[in-house]
Write a protein that holds these residues in place. Structure first.
Motif, PDB file in Angstrom:
ATOM      1  N   LEU A  54      61.882  72.107  28.665  1.00 39.95           N
ATOM      2  CA  LEU A  54      61.897  70.837  27.903  1.00 39.95           C
ATOM      3  C   LEU A  54      62.254  69.668  28.819  1.00 39.95           C
ATOM      4  O   LEU A  54      61.632  68.599  28.746  1.00 39.95           O
ATOM      5  CB  LEU A  54      62.889  70.927  26.739  1.00 39.95           C
ATOM      6  N   PHE A  55      63.243  69.879  29.703  1.00 34.91           N
ATOM      7  CA  PHE A  55      63.589  68.841  30.685  1.00 34.91           C
ATOM      8  C   PHE A  55      62.380  68.512  31.567  1.00 34.91           C
ATOM      9  O   PHE A  55      62.083  67.347  31.839  1.00 34.91           O
ATOM     10  CB  PHE A  55      64.756  69.292  31.570  1.00 34.91           C
ATOM     11  N   ASN A  56      61.674  69.553  32.034  1.00 37.50           N
ATOM     12  CA  ASN A  56      60.502  69.344  32.878  1.00 37.50           C
ATOM     13  C   ASN A  56      59.408  68.577  32.140  1.00 37.50           C
ATOM     14  O   ASN A  56      58.607  67.868  32.767  1.00 37.50           O
ATOM     15  CB  ASN A  56      59.948  70.686  33.375  1.00 37.50           C
ATOM     16  N   LEU A  57      59.375  68.712  30.819  1.00 37.15           N
ATOM     17  CA  LEU A  57      58.417  67.979  29.983  1.00 37.15           C
ATOM     18  C   LEU A  57      58.795  66.513  29.866  1.00 37.15           C
ATOM     19  O   LEU A  57      57.962  65.682  29.483  1.00 37.15           O
ATOM     20  CB  LEU A  57      58.365  68.634  28.590  1.00 37.15           C
ATOM     21  N   GLY A  58      60.040  66.180  30.182  1.00 33.21           N
ATOM     22  CA  GLY A  58      60.511  64.804  30.054  1.00 33.21           C
ATOM     23  C   GLY A  58      61.432  64.589  28.867  1.00 33.21           C
ATOM     24  O   GLY A  58      61.836  63.458  28.581  1.00 33.21           O
ATOM     25  N   ILE A  59      61.772  65.679  28.160  1.00 32.60           N
ATOM     26  CA  ILE A  59      62.705  65.589  27.041  1.00 32.60           C
ATOM     27  C   ILE A  59      64.134  65.534  27.597  1.00 32.60           C
ATOM     28  O   ILE A  59      64.483  66.287  28.498  1.00 32.60           O
ATOM     29  CB  ILE A  59      62.549  66.802  26.096  1.00 32.60           C
ATOM     30  N   LYS A  60      64.941  64.638  27.057  1.00 26.40           N
ATOM     31  CA  LYS A  60      66.343  64.521  27.470  1.00 26.40           C
ATOM     32  C   LYS A  60      67.232  65.234  26.450  1.00 26.40           C
ATOM     33  O   LYS A  60      66.760  65.653  25.397  1.00 26.40           O
ATOM     34  CB  LYS A  60      66.729  63.047  27.589  1.00 26.40           C
ATOM     35  N   SER A  61      68.514  65.357  26.776  1.00 27.42           N
ATOM     36  CA  SER A  61      69.433  66.037  25.859  1.00 27.42           C
ATOM     37  C   SER A  61      70.624  65.151  25.540  1.00 27.42           C
ATOM     38  O   SER A  61      71.004  64.282  26.325  1.00 27.42           O
ATOM     39  CB  SER A  61      69.912  67.355  26.473  1.00 27.42           C
ATOM     40  N   LYS A  62      71.186  65.402  24.368  1.00 26.88           N
ATOM     41  CA  LYS A  62      72.402  64.700  23.944  1.00 26.88           C
ATOM     42  C   LYS A  62      73.489  65.743  23.652  1.00 26.88           C
ATOM     43  O   LYS A  62      73.221  66.764  23.030  1.00 26.88           O
ATOM     44  CB  LYS A  62      72.144  63.863  22.686  1.00 26.88           C
ATOM     45  N   GLN A  63      74.694  65.452  24.110  1.00 19.56           N
ATOM     46  CA  GLN A  63      75.826  66.359  23.959  1.00 19.56           C
ATOM     47  C   GLN A  63      76.503  66.137  22.600  1.00 19.56           C
ATOM     48  O   GLN A  63      76.914  65.022  22.278  1.00 19.56           O
ATOM     49  CB  GLN A  63      76.828  66.093  25.086  1.00 19.56           C
ATOM     50  N   ILE A  64      76.605  67.197  21.784  1.00 22.49           N
ATOM     51  CA  ILE A  64      77.287  67.096  20.491  1.00 22.49           C
ATOM     52  C   ILE A  64      78.316  68.223  20.331  1.00 22.49           C
ATOM     53  O   ILE A  64      78.634  68.656  19.236  1.00 22.49           O
ATOM     54  CB  ILE A  64      76.295  67.093  19.307  1.00 22.49           C
ATOM     55  N   ARG A  65      78.842  68.661  21.465  1.00 26.77           N
ATOM     56  CA  ARG A  65      79.746  69.807  21.497  1.00 26.77           C
ATOM     57  C   ARG A  65      80.981  69.644  20.617  1.00 26.77           C
ATOM     58  O   ARG A  65      81.481  70.607  20.026  1.00 26.77           O
ATOM     59  CB  ARG A  65      80.167  70.005  22.956  1.00 26.77           C
ATOM     60  N   TYR A  66      81.502  68.429  20.528  1.00 25.16           N
ATOM     61  CA  TYR A  66      82.709  68.174  19.734  1.00 25.16           C
ATOM     62  C   TYR A  66      82.387  67.564  18.363  1.00 25.16           C
ATOM     63  O   TYR A  66      83.278  67.080  17.682  1.00 25.16           O
ATOM     64  CB  TYR A  66      83.669  67.267  20.513  1.00 25.16           C
ATOM     65  N   SER A  67      81.112  67.600  17.985  1.00 24.68           N
ATOM     66  CA  SER A  67      80.695  67.040  16.693  1.00 24.68           C
ATOM     67  C   SER A  67      80.089  68.097  15.780  1.00 24.68           C
ATOM     68  O   SER A  67      80.390  68.120  14.577  1.00 24.68           O
ATOM     69  CB  SER A  67      79.669  65.912  16.915  1.00 24.68           C
ATOM     70  N   VAL A 112      84.313  60.506  22.612  1.00 28.59           N
ATOM     71  CA  VAL A 112      84.896  60.508  23.964  1.00 28.59           C
ATOM     72  C   VAL A 112      84.811  61.904  24.579  1.00 28.59           C
ATOM     73  O   VAL A 112      84.391  62.073  25.728  1.00 28.59           O
ATOM     74  CB  VAL A 112      86.363  60.014  23.929  1.00 28.59           C
ATOM     75  N   LEU A 113      85.197  62.929  23.809  1.00 28.16           N
ATOM     76  CA  LEU A 113      85.173  64.294  24.330  1.00 28.16           C
ATOM     77  C   LEU A 113      83.745  64.757  24.619  1.00 28.16           C
ATOM     78  O   LEU A 113      83.508  65.456  25.608  1.00 28.16           O
ATOM     79  CB  LEU A 113      85.855  65.246  23.350  1.00 28.16           C
ATOM     80  N   ASN A 114      82.771  64.356  23.786  1.00 30.39           N
ATOM     81  CA  ASN A 114      81.367  64.664  24.079  1.00 30.39           C
ATOM     82  C   ASN A 114      80.944  64.037  25.409  1.00 30.39           C
ATOM     83  O   ASN A 114      80.189  64.630  26.179  1.00 30.39           O
ATOM     84  CB  ASN A 114      80.455  64.144  22.966  1.00 30.39           C
ATOM     85  N   ALA A 115      81.444  62.818  25.660  1.00 25.89           N
ATOM     86  CA  ALA A 115      81.035  62.072  26.864  1.00 25.89           C
ATOM     87  C   ALA A 115      81.669  62.630  28.134  1.00 25.89           C
ATOM     88  O   ALA A 115      81.041  62.632  29.195  1.00 25.89           O
ATOM     89  CB  ALA A 115      81.392  60.600  26.707  1.00 25.89           C
ATOM     90  N   ILE A 116      82.903  63.130  28.032  1.00 23.15           N
ATOM     91  CA  ILE A 116      83.610  63.524  29.253  1.00 23.15           C
ATOM     92  C   ILE A 116      83.581  65.029  29.523  1.00 23.15           C
ATOM     93  O   ILE A 116      83.987  65.464  30.592  1.00 23.15           O
ATOM     94  CB  ILE A 116      85.086  63.042  29.233  1.00 23.15           C
ATOM     95  N   THR A 117      83.085  65.829  28.568  1.00 26.20           N
ATOM     96  CA  THR A 117      83.078  67.274  28.809  1.00 26.20           C
ATOM     97  C   THR A 117      82.212  67.605  30.028  1.00 26.20           C
ATOM     98  O   THR A 117      81.111  67.063  30.185  1.00 26.20           O
ATOM     99  CB  THR A 117      82.568  68.050  27.577  1.00 26.20           C
ATOM    100  N   LYS A 166      87.536  64.029  15.637  1.00 27.70           N
ATOM    101  CA  LYS A 166      86.742  63.291  14.657  1.00 27.70           C
ATOM    102  C   LYS A 166      86.421  61.915  15.226  1.00 27.70           C
ATOM    103  O   LYS A 166      87.140  61.407  16.077  1.00 27.70           O
ATOM    104  CB  LYS A 166      87.521  63.110  13.347  1.00 27.70           C
ATOM    105  N   GLY A 167      85.360  61.293  14.729  1.00 28.53           N
ATOM    106  CA  GLY A 167      85.069  59.898  15.049  1.00 28.53           C
ATOM    107  C   GLY A 167      85.076  59.594  16.532  1.00 28.53           C
ATOM    108  O   GLY A 167      84.398  60.241  17.333  1.00 28.53           O
TER     109      GLY A 167
END
Length: 276
Positions: A218-231, A172-177, A166-167
């Protein structure tokens, strides 16, 4: 005039009404309510129709059932039809074997951002626990309680952090996975306009990686991604995979390699058909 929902949720299914029912109850438990459900049905038979008709009168959210004739594993085709049926500007995609935690939709809505898509994962359950989870277990959220799951036989694992993070810990886990923030068909969301710009899924692709290939364009289009695996948490119910075959996987790997090498944004085999 009908006001369009904040988010459209696409759930894919195929002749798995016992699992689909559990999934649909999990969306009834969501804290964020302003969504529509679009079921991408790859040719299910009458029991799935009957379930959807029943659920329409029992849940708070509207359900749109998009179906085509059974012609083998054609998930990419039905997902494209479902994308077109979505009324919201933002789309969340998951599967008919993934039970969503009550904050699942809210996480996707709160984290959405222009120029990005969101990448989540799943928590895999063994078959015995998948079968015993009831409607009540879903509505009360017992099935997401690690203590309850361990009482039912779940083994200890680092992956159990997905259910307890949580929180700050989840950030942190999203960032380091080490897992790539790719487009994962069981837990990903993005802007409908971006998906239409790349012409949706490549319909040549059957089982194995068609979701990743969409994300790569989508990446080739210039779209980036955000990791929310632990959220953004969903429980993956176990099931056999009779449609899995190496020939299909090899064909899809070749298409993905071409997408990467040519930095391709558009597929000629997507929502808009421009070939004879």
């Amino acid at each position: 005039m009908k006001i369009k929902p904040t988010i459209s949720i696409i759930i894919s299914t195929y002749n798995s009404e016992a699992w689909l029912e559990k999934v649909l109850w999990s969306y009834e438990a969501q804290t964020f309510k302003d969504f529509e459900m679009v079921i991408a049905d790859d040719g299910s038979k009458q029991p799935t129709f009957d379930l959807i008709d029943k659920m329409k009168s029992e849940v708070h959210y509207p359900i749109i059932h998009v179906w085509h004739e059974d012609n083998g594993f054609q998930k990419s085709q039905i997902l494209n039809k479902a994308v077109e049926a979505c009324n919201a500007d933002y789309i969340l995609m998951s599967d008919g074997d993934c039970i969503a935690r009550k904050d699942y939709v809210k996480v996707h809505v709160d984290r959405k951002e222009k120029g990005y898509f969101l990448s989540g994962g799943y928590f895999m359950l063994p078959m015995n626990i998948s079968k015993l989870i009831s409607k009540d277990d879903i509505l009360t959220q017992k099935c997401f309680d690690l203590k309850w799951l361990k009482q039912k036989g779940l083994k200890s694992s680092f992956k159990n952090n997905k259910l307890t993070a949580k929180g700050f810990k989840s950030k942190v886990l999203n960032a380091i996975t080490p897992t790539n923030a790719s487009w994962n068909g069981h837990n990903a969301s993005g802007w409908k306009a971006d998906i239409l710009t790349i012409n949706g899924f490549d319909e040549r692709m059957q089982y194995g990686g068609q979701d990743r290939e969409l994300g790569e364009r989508l990446f080739n289009l210039g779209i980036k991604s955000k990791q929310i695996r632990y959220s953004a948490i969903c429980l993956h119910l176990d099931h056999p995979r009779g449609y899995k075959n190496q020939e299909s996987i090899n064909k899809n790997l070749a298409i993905r390699a071409s997408t990467k090498k040519e930095k391709r944004v558009w597929t000629d085999f997507g929502i808009k058909k421009i070939f004879p």
